[in-house]
Design a protein around this motif. Structure first.
Motif, PDB file in Angstrom:
ATOM      1  N   UNK A   1       0.851  -1.184   0.000  1.00  0.00           N
ATOM      2  CA  UNK A   1       0.000   0.000   0.000  1.00  0.00           C
ATOM      3  C   UNK A   1       0.893   1.242   0.000  1.00  0.00           C
ATOM      4  N   UNK A   2       0.809   2.065  -1.043  1.00  0.00           N
ATOM      5  CA  UNK A   2       1.672   3.257  -1.095  1.00  0.00           C
ATOM      6  C   UNK A   2       1.376   4.213   0.053  1.00  0.00           C
ATOM      7  N   UNK A   3       2.400   4.934   0.477  1.00  0.00           N
ATOM      8  CA  UNK A   3       2.191   5.965   1.489  1.00  0.00           C
ATOM      9  C   UNK A   3       1.705   7.256   0.841  1.00  0.00           C
ATOM     10  N   UNK A   4       1.993   7.412  -0.452  1.00  0.00           N
ATOM     11  CA  UNK A   4       1.559   8.596  -1.183  1.00  0.00           C
ATOM     12  C   UNK A   4       1.272   8.264  -2.629  1.00  0.00           C
ATOM     13  N   UNK A   5       0.284   8.955  -3.198  1.00  0.00           N
ATOM     14  CA  UNK A   5      -0.135   8.714  -4.577  1.00  0.00           C
ATOM     15  C   UNK A   5      -0.490  10.049  -5.221  1.00  0.00           C
ATOM     16  N   UNK A   6      -0.162  10.205  -6.489  1.00  0.00           N
ATOM     17  CA  UNK A   6      -0.598  11.377  -7.236  1.00  0.00           C
ATOM     18  C   UNK A   6      -2.087  11.248  -7.552  1.00  0.00           C
ATOM     19  N   UNK A   7      -2.866  12.209  -7.095  1.00  0.00           N
ATOM     20  CA  UNK A   7      -4.307  12.266  -7.307  1.00  0.00           C
ATOM     21  C   UNK A   7      -5.022  10.981  -6.885  1.00  0.00           C
ATOM     22  N   UNK A   8      -5.012  10.652  -5.597  1.00  0.00           N
ATOM     23  CA  UNK A   8      -5.706   9.443  -5.143  1.00  0.00           C
ATOM     24  C   UNK A   8      -7.211   9.505  -5.344  1.00  0.00           C
ATOM     25  N   UNK A   9      -7.795  10.703  -5.337  1.00  0.00           N
ATOM     26  CA  UNK A   9      -9.239  10.817  -5.585  1.00  0.00           C
ATOM     27  C   UNK A   9      -9.565  10.377  -7.006  1.00  0.00           C
TER      28      UNK A   9
ATOM     29  N   UNK B   1       8.020  18.400  -2.895  1.00  0.00           N
ATOM     30  CA  UNK B   1       8.037  18.620  -1.445  1.00  0.00           C
ATOM     31  C   UNK B   1       7.128  17.620  -0.736  1.00  0.00           C
ATOM     32  N   UNK B   2       5.933  17.378  -1.288  1.00  0.00           N
ATOM     33  CA  UNK B   2       4.996  16.446  -0.664  1.00  0.00           C
ATOM     34  C   UNK B   2       5.538  15.023  -0.681  1.00  0.00           C
ATOM     35  N   UNK B   3       6.181  14.656  -1.774  1.00  0.00           N
ATOM     36  CA  UNK B   3       6.769  13.319  -1.867  1.00  0.00           C
ATOM     37  C   UNK B   3       7.879  13.150  -0.850  1.00  0.00           C
ATOM     38  N   UNK B   4       8.791  14.083  -0.810  1.00  0.00           N
ATOM     39  CA  UNK B   4       9.954  13.975   0.072  1.00  0.00           C
ATOM     40  C   UNK B   4       9.532  14.000   1.539  1.00  0.00           C
ATOM     41  N   UNK B   5       8.486  14.747   1.851  1.00  0.00           N
ATOM     42  CA  UNK B   5       8.010  14.861   3.243  1.00  0.00           C
ATOM     43  C   UNK B   5       7.565  13.516   3.799  1.00  0.00           C
ATOM     44  N   UNK B   6       7.175  12.598   2.942  1.00  0.00           N
ATOM     45  CA  UNK B   6       6.738  11.265   3.386  1.00  0.00           C
ATOM     46  C   UNK B   6       7.911  10.333   3.686  1.00  0.00           C
ATOM     47  N   UNK B   7       9.114  10.769   3.345  1.00  0.00           N
ATOM     48  CA  UNK B   7      10.340   9.985   3.583  1.00  0.00           C
ATOM     49  C   UNK B   7      10.214   8.544   3.056  1.00  0.00           C
TER      50      UNK B   7
ATOM     51  N   UNK C   1      -7.775   4.622   2.954  1.00  0.00           N
ATOM     52  CA  UNK C   1      -8.136   6.035   3.139  1.00  0.00           C
ATOM     53  C   UNK C   1      -6.969   6.918   3.558  1.00  0.00           C
ATOM     54  N   UNK C   2      -5.963   6.344   4.224  1.00  0.00           N
ATOM     55  CA  UNK C   2      -4.875   7.153   4.745  1.00  0.00           C
ATOM     56  C   UNK C   2      -3.774   7.486   3.759  1.00  0.00           C
ATOM     57  N   UNK C   3      -3.874   7.026   2.533  1.00  0.00           N
ATOM     58  CA  UNK C   3      -2.836   7.319   1.528  1.00  0.00           C
ATOM     59  C   UNK C   3      -2.817   8.815   1.242  1.00  0.00           C
ATOM     60  N   UNK C   4      -1.638   9.414   1.278  1.00  0.00           N
ATOM     61  CA  UNK C   4      -1.496  10.859   1.130  1.00  0.00           C
ATOM     62  C   UNK C   4      -1.525  11.280  -0.345  1.00  0.00           C
ATOM     63  N   UNK C   5      -2.098  12.449  -0.576  1.00  0.00           N
ATOM     64  CA  UNK C   5      -2.147  13.056  -1.908  1.00  0.00           C
ATOM     65  C   UNK C   5      -0.858  13.853  -2.120  1.00  0.00           C
ATOM     66  N   UNK C   6      -0.117  13.539  -3.193  1.00  0.00           N
ATOM     67  CA  UNK C   6       1.145  14.241  -3.453  1.00  0.00           C
ATOM     68  C   UNK C   6       1.057  15.098  -4.714  1.00  0.00           C
ATOM     69  N   UNK C   7      -0.145  15.497  -5.077  1.00  0.00           N
ATOM     70  CA  UNK C   7      -0.296  16.369  -6.234  1.00  0.00           C
ATOM     71  C   UNK C   7      -0.914  15.650  -7.417  1.00  0.00           C
ATOM     72  N   UNK C   8      -0.862  16.291  -8.564  1.00  0.00           N
ATOM     73  CA  UNK C   8      -1.447  15.716  -9.768  1.00  0.00           C
ATOM     74  C   UNK C   8      -0.461  14.772 -10.451  1.00  0.00           C
ATOM     75  N   UNK C   9      -0.988  13.934 -11.321  1.00  0.00           N
ATOM     76  CA  UNK C   9      -0.105  13.054 -12.076  1.00  0.00           C
ATOM     77  C   UNK C   9       0.771  13.850 -13.040  1.00  0.00           C
TER      78      UNK C   9
END
Length: 327
Positions: free
Chosen positions: A77-85, A112-118, A98-106
């Motif tokens: 399960x990814x910790x972050x995905x581009x446009x999970x909605x 910054x959002x990607x790197x913040x998830x380490x 539900x907890x997968x983080x949104x890291x922006x558009x595809x």
């Protein structure tokens, strides 16, 4: 449109693949369990670059939905995905937590959002530029998949899945996914042949409307979902010009007049409920004159079957094609 970065199959016989897969999945549980705890692991990605990790990646960010589907189907399960909605709208084969983080558009993910998830690893498709990869690789390993190849899209899908599986310590899961996929192909081909539908024509498209103009994107011989139909023993009736990466081409309603066979079935997706075929062309005289429209051979795919996905979305497509040609 169903894909924002459009400007941007064919494997060995199903029987041979099944025999190969059966020989590799019986005793993999224990080795794979230990492999997931071990390291290091090195994977060569689509750039020909060796990606070395201290151990298989567990915290992964996915920047394109096909690869996200592959990760989830492998049990990662990814910790972050581009446009999970958007993923939730277009992809139902492998659902996100539900907890997968949104890291922006595809098209433009946030570094910054990607790197913040380490994350241990970022998985993304080759978008034709090195800009995003170079930015991300300053902070985190990046695995670049090919994403599409109209010369052999099924083979490419298998390679991308196996690449991701190796990087995440999920090779046994990948073998099982591909074995199940091959069974679905072989079984579907037999059902279509038994129904006397082998060789029957199909066409697959999506579209969009700008003002009063409807543009239609056709899936040519090398498109992933077209290759599924071809492997099932059907014939893709669209022979117009397509691009080398995705096997996609563009036309308008007049261009569809080449599809004359009354046995042809026409498939399309409208998972976001923007149905340009039912709504944008409902009053168009040329559209209403097309044989597949008059014969009632127009099929809107169920919402959430991703046309650029992995084995699980592929099986959803196979099910719909087989259902249509065996009634």
């Amino acid at each position: 449109m169903s894909r924002t970065r459009f400007t941007a199959i064919v494997a060995a016989t199903a029987a041979a693949l099944l025999l190969s897969a059966c020989g590799t999945t019986e005793n993999t549980a224990a080795p794979e369990a230990s492999a997931s705890l071990a390291g290091p692991v090195t994977v060569t990605d689509s750039r020909g670059k060796a990606i070395s990790l201290k151990s298989p990646a567990t915290k992964v960010v996915g920047l394109e939905w096909g690869e996200v589907e592959m990760l989830v189907s492998l049990g990662v399960m990814p910790v972050g995905v581009a446009d999970p909605k958007g993923y939730g709208t277009w992809v139902t084969a492998a659902k996100l937590d539900p907890g997968v983080k949104d890291v922006g558009t595809r098209g433009e993910p946030s570094v910054d959002s990607v790197v913040a998830l380490q994350p241990d690893l970022v998985v993304m498709e080759d978008d034709g530029t090195a800009t995003l990869v170079n930015q991300l690789e300053k902070y985190v390993p990046v695995l670049v998949t090919k994403g599409s190849d109209a010369k052999d899209n099924l083979g490419r899908m298998r390679n991308d899945l196996n690449m991701i599986a190796k990087a995440t310590g999920k090779t046994a899961e990948a073998e099982k996914l591909l074995a199940d996929f091959d069974v679905a192909l072989a079984d579907g081909k037999k059902k279509i042949a038994d129904a006397g539908a082998a060789g029957r024509p199909f066409a697959i498209a999506d579209g969009w409307k700008e003002g009063s103009t409807v543009s239609i994107r056709m899936f040519g011989q090398g498109a992933l979902v077209s290759q599924l139909g071809i492997q099932l023993g059907l014939t893709n009736a669209w022979t117009g010009k397509t691009d080398e990466a995705w096997g996609l081409g563009q036309t308008d309603v007049e261009g569809l007049t080449v599809l004359k066979d009354p046995n042809l079935h026409f498939f399309y997706n409208a998972s976001d409920d923007t149905d340009v075929f039912a709504d944008g062309l409902a009053g168009n005289a040329i559209w209403k004159s097309l044989p597949f429209v008059q014969q009632g051979h127009l099929h809107r795919m169920p919402n959430g079957i991703w046309t650029f996905g992995g084995p699980l979305s592929g099986k959803q497509y196979i099910d719909q094609l087989v259902k249509t040609y065996t009634v």
